[in-house]
Design a protein around this motif. Structure first.
Motif, PDB file in Angstrom:
ATOM      1  N   ILE A   1       0.842  -1.197   0.000  1.00  0.00           N
ATOM      2  CA  ILE A   1       0.000   0.000   0.000  1.00  0.00           C
ATOM      3  C   ILE A   1       0.878   1.248   0.000  1.00  0.00           C
ATOM      4  CG2 ILE A   1      -1.654   1.342   1.361  1.00  0.00           C
ATOM      5  CD1 ILE A   1      -2.874  -1.333   2.266  1.00  0.00           C
ATOM      6  N   ALA A   2       1.896   1.256   0.848  1.00  0.00           N
ATOM      7  CA  ALA A   2       2.789   2.417   0.889  1.00  0.00           C
ATOM      8  C   ALA A   2       3.461   2.628  -0.461  1.00  0.00           C
ATOM      9  CB  ALA A   2       3.842   2.222   1.993  1.00  0.00           C
ATOM     10  N   GLU A   3       3.883   1.540  -1.084  1.00  0.00           N
ATOM     11  CA  GLU A   3       4.494   1.649  -2.413  1.00  0.00           C
ATOM     12  C   GLU A   3       3.515   2.223  -3.419  1.00  0.00           C
ATOM     13  OE1 GLU A   3       6.257  -1.365  -5.877  1.00  0.00           O
ATOM     14  OE2 GLU A   3       5.927  -2.103  -3.838  1.00  0.00           O
ATOM     15  N   GLY A   4       2.254   1.788  -3.336  1.00  0.00           N
ATOM     16  CA  GLY A   4       1.240   2.284  -4.270  1.00  0.00           C
ATOM     17  C   GLY A   4       0.850   3.726  -4.045  1.00  0.00           C
ATOM     18  N   LEU A   5       1.198   4.276  -2.889  1.00  0.00           N
ATOM     19  CA  LEU A   5       0.944   5.688  -2.601  1.00  0.00           C
ATOM     20  C   LEU A   5       2.193   6.546  -2.781  1.00  0.00           C
ATOM     21  CD1 LEU A   5      -1.232   5.380   0.665  1.00  0.00           C
ATOM     22  CD2 LEU A   5      -1.987   5.437  -1.717  1.00  0.00           C
ATOM     23  N   GLY A   6       3.346   5.888  -2.930  1.00  0.00           N
ATOM     24  CA  GLY A   6       4.590   6.624  -3.104  1.00  0.00           C
ATOM     25  C   GLY A   6       5.066   7.309  -1.848  1.00  0.00           C
ATOM     26  N   VAL A   7       4.764   6.722  -0.662  1.00  0.00           N
ATOM     27  CA  VAL A   7       5.149   7.328   0.606  1.00  0.00           C
ATOM     28  C   VAL A   7       5.700   6.246   1.524  1.00  0.00           C
ATOM     29  CG1 VAL A   7       3.406   9.156   0.415  1.00  0.00           C
ATOM     30  CG2 VAL A   7       2.841   7.031   1.608  1.00  0.00           C
ATOM     31  N   SER A   8       6.193   6.657   2.699  1.00  0.00           N
ATOM     32  CA  SER A   8       6.661   5.697   3.691  1.00  0.00           C
ATOM     33  C   SER A   8       5.471   4.983   4.326  1.00  0.00           C
ATOM     34  CB  SER A   8       7.468   6.406   4.772  1.00  0.00           C
ATOM     35  OG  SER A   8       6.611   7.234   5.552  1.00  0.00           O
ATOM     36  N   GLU A   9       5.748   3.887   5.021  1.00  0.00           N
ATOM     37  CA  GLU A   9       4.663   3.155   5.663  1.00  0.00           C
ATOM     38  C   GLU A   9       4.006   3.987   6.762  1.00  0.00           C
ATOM     39  OE1 GLU A   9       5.298  -0.889   6.831  1.00  0.00           O
ATOM     40  OE2 GLU A   9       6.569  -1.322   5.095  1.00  0.00           O
ATOM     41  N   GLY A  10       4.780   4.727   7.519  1.00  0.00           N
ATOM     42  CA  GLY A  10       4.197   5.567   8.549  1.00  0.00           C
ATOM     43  C   GLY A  10       3.274   6.627   7.972  1.00  0.00           C
ATOM     44  N   GLU A  11       3.708   7.232   6.856  1.00  0.00           N
ATOM     45  CA  GLU A  11       2.870   8.240   6.214  1.00  0.00           C
ATOM     46  C   GLU A  11       1.635   7.596   5.601  1.00  0.00           C
ATOM     47  OE1 GLU A  11       2.559  12.431   5.599  1.00  0.00           O
ATOM     48  OE2 GLU A  11       3.773  11.129   6.868  1.00  0.00           O
ATOM     49  N   ALA A  12       1.787   6.400   5.060  1.00  0.00           N
ATOM     50  CA  ALA A  12       0.646   5.688   4.480  1.00  0.00           C
ATOM     51  C   ALA A  12      -0.399   5.396   5.549  1.00  0.00           C
ATOM     52  CB  ALA A  12       1.117   4.386   3.824  1.00  0.00           C
ATOM     53  N   ARG A  13       0.042   5.029   6.743  1.00  0.00           N
ATOM     54  CA  ARG A  13      -0.906   4.783   7.839  1.00  0.00           C
ATOM     55  C   ARG A  13      -1.737   6.022   8.113  1.00  0.00           C
ATOM     56  NH1 ARG A  13      -0.411   6.099  13.278  1.00  0.00           N
ATOM     57  NH2 ARG A  13      -1.662   4.818  14.737  1.00  0.00           N
ATOM     58  N   ARG A  14      -1.094   7.171   8.185  1.00  0.00           N
ATOM     59  CA  ARG A  14      -1.832   8.404   8.485  1.00  0.00           C
ATOM     60  C   ARG A  14      -2.780   8.780   7.353  1.00  0.00           C
ATOM     61  NH1 ARG A  14       1.549  13.221  10.342  1.00  0.00           N
ATOM     62  NH2 ARG A  14       3.028  12.662   8.696  1.00  0.00           N
ATOM     63  N   LEU A  15      -2.335   8.554   6.120  1.00  0.00           N
ATOM     64  CA  LEU A  15      -3.209   8.866   4.979  1.00  0.00           C
ATOM     65  C   LEU A  15      -4.452   7.988   4.968  1.00  0.00           C
ATOM     66  CD1 LEU A  15      -0.586   9.389   2.129  1.00  0.00           C
ATOM     67  CD2 LEU A  15      -2.231  11.095   2.956  1.00  0.00           C
ATOM     68  N   VAL A  16      -4.258   6.689   5.153  1.00  0.00           N
ATOM     69  CA  VAL A  16      -5.396   5.773   5.121  1.00  0.00           C
ATOM     70  C   VAL A  16      -6.371   6.100   6.243  1.00  0.00           C
ATOM     71  CG1 VAL A  16      -6.058   3.358   5.466  1.00  0.00           C
ATOM     72  CG2 VAL A  16      -4.158   3.921   3.950  1.00  0.00           C
ATOM     73  N   ALA A  17      -5.860   6.398   7.442  1.00  0.00           N
ATOM     74  CA  ALA A  17      -6.730   6.768   8.556  1.00  0.00           C
ATOM     75  C   ALA A  17      -7.469   8.072   8.264  1.00  0.00           C
ATOM     76  CB  ALA A  17      -5.912   6.880   9.839  1.00  0.00           C
ATOM     77  N   PHE A  18      -6.784   9.010   7.629  1.00  0.00           N
ATOM     78  CA  PHE A  18      -7.414  10.285   7.252  1.00  0.00           C
ATOM     79  C   PHE A  18      -8.572  10.046   6.296  1.00  0.00           C
ATOM     80  CE2 PHE A  18      -6.927  14.008   4.143  1.00  0.00           C
ATOM     81  CZ  PHE A  18      -7.857  14.803   4.812  1.00  0.00           C
ATOM     82  N   TRP A  19      -8.345   9.239   5.293  1.00  0.00           N
ATOM     83  CA  TRP A  19      -9.422   8.974   4.323  1.00  0.00           C
ATOM     84  C   TRP A  19     -10.579   8.244   4.976  1.00  0.00           C
ATOM     85  CZ3 TRP A  19      -5.335   6.709   0.463  1.00  0.00           C
ATOM     86  CH2 TRP A  19      -4.508   7.752   0.010  1.00  0.00           C
ATOM     87  N   ALA A  20     -10.274   7.306   5.872  1.00  0.00           N
ATOM     88  CA  ALA A  20     -11.348   6.620   6.590  1.00  0.00           C
ATOM     89  C   ALA A  20     -12.165   7.618   7.396  1.00  0.00           C
ATOM     90  CB  ALA A  20     -10.772   5.541   7.500  1.00  0.00           C
ATOM     91  N   GLY A  21     -11.499   8.621   7.944  1.00  0.00           N
ATOM     92  CA  GLY A  21     -12.194   9.636   8.720  1.00  0.00           C
ATOM     93  C   GLY A  21     -13.061  10.571   7.897  1.00  0.00           C
ATOM     94  N   LEU A  22     -12.952  10.483   6.573  1.00  0.00           N
ATOM     95  CA  LEU A  22     -13.791  11.323   5.704  1.00  0.00           C
ATOM     96  C   LEU A  22     -14.959  10.546   5.100  1.00  0.00           C
ATOM     97  CD1 LEU A  22     -11.035  13.250   3.651  1.00  0.00           C
ATOM     98  CD2 LEU A  22     -12.072  13.869   5.852  1.00  0.00           C
ATOM     99  N   HIS A  23     -15.090   9.253   5.431  1.00  0.00           N
ATOM    100  CA  HIS A  23     -16.008   8.397   4.674  1.00  0.00           C
ATOM    101  C   HIS A  23     -17.447   8.878   4.715  1.00  0.00           C
ATOM    102  CE1 HIS A  23     -16.881   6.915   8.707  1.00  0.00           C
ATOM    103  NE2 HIS A  23     -17.914   6.261   8.226  1.00  0.00           N
ATOM    104  N   ASP A  24     -17.884   9.454   5.838  1.00  0.00           N
ATOM    105  CA  ASP A  24     -19.291   9.852   5.980  1.00  0.00           C
ATOM    106  C   ASP A  24     -19.480  11.364   5.920  1.00  0.00           C
ATOM    107  OD1 ASP A  24     -20.602   7.457   6.051  1.00  0.00           O
ATOM    108  OD2 ASP A  24     -20.855   7.373   8.217  1.00  0.00           O
TER     109      ASP A  24
END
Length: 925
Positions: A52-75
């Motif tokens: 997932i991090a590779e597919g986003l072009g970021v580090s794994e730590g940054e990918a975690r924050r991005l995925v959590a951010f997007w989940a927080g926008l779902h509704d």
């Protein structure tokens, strides 16, 4: 609740009228973000996080924050007057400022509203907006949010990126508050920078994670008890993050490490055979990451243990966590579930790891109690288009087919995995579950061309995600093995692999590396060692029979004659029939003419027995003919194809109707199956030696083709004519009537299933061309039915380009069946399961519901019947009202016998008549 850390908190996200409780939307968004962040650490495998991090072009730590951010926008789309008004009493609590600024309201599902709402705020955060591929990260995240109810929507860049896309979602006050909510969630996640891009396959799996986080955050017990008064957004998020791990653990989704055991202790055998030792000793040197392993060996050679040992090696190298073991049928899955559960339990500290079972009837398994099925906190959601609140229990998803694939260890039917590459709702959730584990396909030869095409598509997705895969087979044609390995490697990025053959040899294994496409095979030394260890000569006799109907006396006489030594003394035999009608007629003949005692010396097993009867008989057969249960008397099992894979039994001789050679070899694998084990570990107490008439494993094949080379008409299209004719010819020409196992198996499979019949007579060649046409047709249907391969996926809506219900998504071409319950109407009008009237059907009264135990009682008595036989059914075959409200029972068909006192009475459905016999099962006339 206005002005506490993030502006107006009055818009609601969850509501329960029965308790008068509303929950602020912003807090639900923060809860979901917190759980997503925890899922990243505690649920995702290391390999998934890296990909997932590779597919986003970021580090794994940054990918975690991005995925959590997007989940927080779902509704965030719920922040619109159209949604807030759908529960009037909750809308009354929304601030006056928002209610004054409603504007023109457009009716729109909130998932779609979320998709439209986030594009602008994300663009302002630096997300890319151009194109449809990786660079358009704002569009891709919008698609993720639009798909969080399980079905992706078409996000046209010209529409989603346009200024008018938020018209109908409220006035400027609503739009401003949506921007504020996005900013609050972004700030709580540490303001992660926009990714360089979002690869489409990554977006699919991330959507699955968002859905899972949303579901967990929507459990009633989770949010109802939370205090929200006077709590800031930062305080709420911190508390949610602290408690997220417990939520994941309670759902059974936390990953647990195993304490690895020795081979003998783990599998309960003395020592590994040469094939297994080769995987344990030679495979590790070939593995530096993910890849695909193909294992071919004769039936009974311990391929299951081989796969579980391979999983240890592959998971460690690839960063996967757990295993998903899929098989052709529910019966094989149920049997494998017990074996895998036992292996996991022996390695699980404190019993922390559980194994789930996934198929359409899995919840009937003893693994799930009535209490399990009925209990659990409710999940409160509002799904688009339902028009009312959907309040469900986790039993419907945490223990359902989707949840089972999310578990660390899962065993199930092949079709449950294939649903991940069909355009059904929540296919992204299934891919989330599969891409974190080692994926094992047992009986890889047992699937039709349509299914194999879907399997190739699934392998391409697993290859893209660098997931380890293991394929097991006793009779896999080399051509099929080659196609499956190439599909995996194409997904891993090797689009043009030329010149290489991916045949593993027989017996043996082949490993193809996902990163380099380099192949490694079992060493020649170990192959020879295994051939010598497993060497046995299988005697094969082909007997010509007449078979004009199920009760043809000529065929039955031959069967009785072949069993004469057993009938006169002792021993065990399996008689395998092509149709249920053939099996029923054979059973009656042996019961009435051969003197075998029904239930003790003679058992009948086929698919059209009531579920509990079939389960009971399979248990008796396993105990009487299994590894530890052979007795000293006589026993004959009459069965259909179910015996090929689902039962681990040992008999002295197999008598079988003609079938394709691959299936005959599977059936022959039940002959002397445990001989090697007994020689090394000792025979059962009452079974010291084989009967005197049995000098070695023997397969008798009943050939009904005759001079016209045509199968019996009542067989229908059960087997292709060409494969039957080619099999009969090959087996009749065996030198000395013997097959050398294991080295002689692959050549037989190739001659029938692969080689072109050059020089064959005209009719045989016409049969061959017809078969090839059918194969090409099924393959094309499979290609058209499947979702795109990962490298071709642009817009995520291509994952759902058509509306397909997973219940109706038959993964076997033309194999649609209906479940029936055969029952009896008594003189007082009460309908009962039994003829004697002692067991009434539940739910016959309009009032009251059905307990989990009631549903289980009904489903355990269902019988699968081909849908075409019931095409004339009418209202008289409808289920009681309470059943119709239950998803599992709503489509059951009742066959109500109105004359329970008449043992010969039947139920008519148009021209088809059905009877139910306690020994024979469902009898179709």
């Amino acid at each position: 609740m206005a002005g506490v850390g993030g502006g107006d908190l009055t818009p609601w996200g969850k509501a329960l009228e029965e308790r008068g409780v509303v929950y602020p939307l912003l807090f639900h968004l923060l809860d979901t973000a917190a759980i997503a962040a925890a899922l990243w650490e505690e649920f995702l495998a290391a390999g998934q996080r890296a990909r997932i991090a590779e597919g986003l072009g970021v580090s794994e730590g940054e990918a975690r924050r991005l995925v959590a951010f997007w989940a927080g926008l779902h509704d965030v789309g719920k922040l619109s007057p159209g949604f807030q008004r759908c529960v009037p009493w909750a809308y009354e609590g929304v601030s006056a400022a928002l209610r004054r600024d409603v504007g023109v309201v457009e009716r729109m599902g909130h998932a779609r509203a979320s998709m439209f709402s986030v594009f602008g705020p994300l663009a302002r955060l630096g997300y890319g907006t151009e194109g449809r591929r990786r660079g358009a990260s704002a569009l891709r995240v919008a698609e993720i949010l639009g798909g969080h109810h399980g079905r992706f929507q078409n996000a046209d860049p010209a529409v989603v990126g346009g200024e008018r896309c938020v018209e109908g979602l409220g006035g400027e006050s609503w739009e401003a508050l949506r921007r504020d909510y996005v900013a609050v969630v972004h700030r709580q996640l540490g303001e992660p920078a926009a990714p360089r891009g979002v690869e489409s396959p990554v977006a699919v799996v991330v959507t699955g994670l968002v859905i899972l986080a949303d579901w967990l955050a929507s459990q009633e017990h989770y949010w109802v008890a939370k205090g929200v008064s006077g709590v800031s957004a930062a305080e709420h998020f911190g508390a949610a993050l602290a408690g997220a791990g417990e939520v994941i653990a309670q759902a059974g989704l936390a990953r647990v490490g195993l304490v690895r055991q020795s081979f003998a202790r783990l599998h309960g055998v003395g020592e590994a055979n040469p094939l297994q030792r080769s995987v344990m000793e030679e495979l590790p040197g070939a593995v530096s990451g993910a890849g695909i392993l193909v294992v071919t060996a004769a039936p009974g050679d311990g391929k299951t243990e081989t796969a579980l040992e391979a999983e240890r090696v592959l998971s460690r190298a690839a960063g996967s966590c757990g295993v998903c073991f899929v098989l052709p049928t529910m019966a094989t899955s149920d049997a494998m579930y017990k074996r895998v559960a036992s292996v996991v339990a022996r390695q699980s500290p404190g019993g922390g790891s559980a194994v789930t079972l996934t198929h359409s009837m899995a919840w009937l398994n003893e693994a799930y109690s009535d209490v399990d099925l009925a209990s659990g906190s409710r999940v409160v959601s509002h799904e688009d288009g339902e028009g009312e609140w959907a309040v469900t229990r986790p039993g419907e998803w945490l223990r359902g087919s989707k949840r089972a694939l999310l578990a660390q260890y899962a065993v199930g039917t092949f079709d449950q995995a294939l649903l991940s590459v069909l355009p059904v709702r929540h296919n992204c959730l299934r891919l989330l579950g599969l891409t974190g584990k080692t994926f094992v396909v047992d009986e890889a030869h047992a699937y039709e061309p349509y299914e194999r095409q879907l399997l190739q598509r699934l392998l391409s997705w697993l290859g893209w995600f660098r997931c380890p895969v293991v394929l097991l087979s006793a009779t896999l044609p080399s051509q099929a093995a080659d196609q499956l390995v190439r599909a995996y490697l194409r997904g891993a990025g090797h689009r043009k692999v030329r010149g290489e053959s991916f045949s593993p040899g027989y017996p043996g294994w082949l490993f193809a590396d996902a990163e380099t496409a380099r192949t490694t095979r079992m060493s020649g030394e170990r192959r020879k060692e295994h051939q010598a260890y497993r060497a046995v000569r299988l005697a094969v006799e082909v007997k010509a029979v007449t078979h004009r109907s199920a009760g043809d006396a000529g065929r039955l006489a031959v069967i009785e004659r072949e069993l004469e030594p057993l009938l006169a003394g002792r021993g065990a035999a399996a008689v395998v029939c092509s149709t249920v009608a053939d099996a029923q007629a054979t059973y009656l003949h042996l019961r009435d003419r051969a003197g075998l005692r029904a239930g003790e010396e003679l058992l009948l097993l086929h698919s059209q027995l009531p579920g509990q009867t079939r389960e009971e008989r399979a248990g008796v057969i396993s105990r009487r003919l299994g590894r530890g249960g052979r007795g000293a008397g006589r026993m004959v099992v009459v069965a259909t194809q179910v015996i090929e894979q689902s039962l681990d039994l040992d008999v002295d001789v197999v008598v079988s109707d003609l079938a394709p050679v691959s299936q005959l070899l599977q059936r022959a694998g039940r002959c002397w199956r445990h001989e090697h084990f007994w020689r090394g570990s000792g025979r059962p107490e009452e079974y010291r030696v084989r009967p005197g008439w049995c000098r070695g494993p023997r397969l008798v094949v009943l050939n009904p083709l005759g001079g016209r080379q045509e199968p019996p008409r009542h067989w229908g299209g059960v087997y292709p004519e060409y494969l039957l004719a080619a099999t009969a010819e090959v087996l009749s020409g065996l030198p000395g009537g013997v097959v050398d196992v294991p080295q002689g198996i692959q050549s037989l499979v190739e001659r029938v299933h692969v080689q072109v019949p050059e020089g064959a007579e005209e009719k045989r060649y016409a049969q061959y061309l017809q078969l090839q046409g059918e194969i090409l047709g099924q393959e094309q249907v499979g290609r058209c039915a499947a979702v795109p391969p990962p490298w071709e996926l642009t817009g995520l809506h291509a994952m759902h380009r058509e509306t397909l219900d997973e219940v109706r998504a038959a993964t076997r071409l033309g194999a649609e069946s209906v479940r029936v319950v055969y029952c009896f109407r008594q003189a007082d009008g009460v309908v009962t399961f039994d003829r004697a009237g002692q067991e009434p059907l539940p739910g016959q009264q309009a009032a009251g519901g059905l307990s989990a135990g009631d549903v289980r009682a009904v489903m355990r008595r269902t019988i699968p019947v081909r849908a075409t036989y019931l095409s004339a059914r009418g209202p008289e075959h409808a289920v009681p009202g309470p059943w119709a409200q239950q998803p599992l029972l709503g489509e059951v068909v009742l066959l109500v016998n109105e004359e329970p006192e008449d043992a010969g009475s039947v139920v008519a459905v148009g021209p088809v008549r059905f009877g139910l016999d306690p020994e024979l099962g469902l009898v179709r006339q």
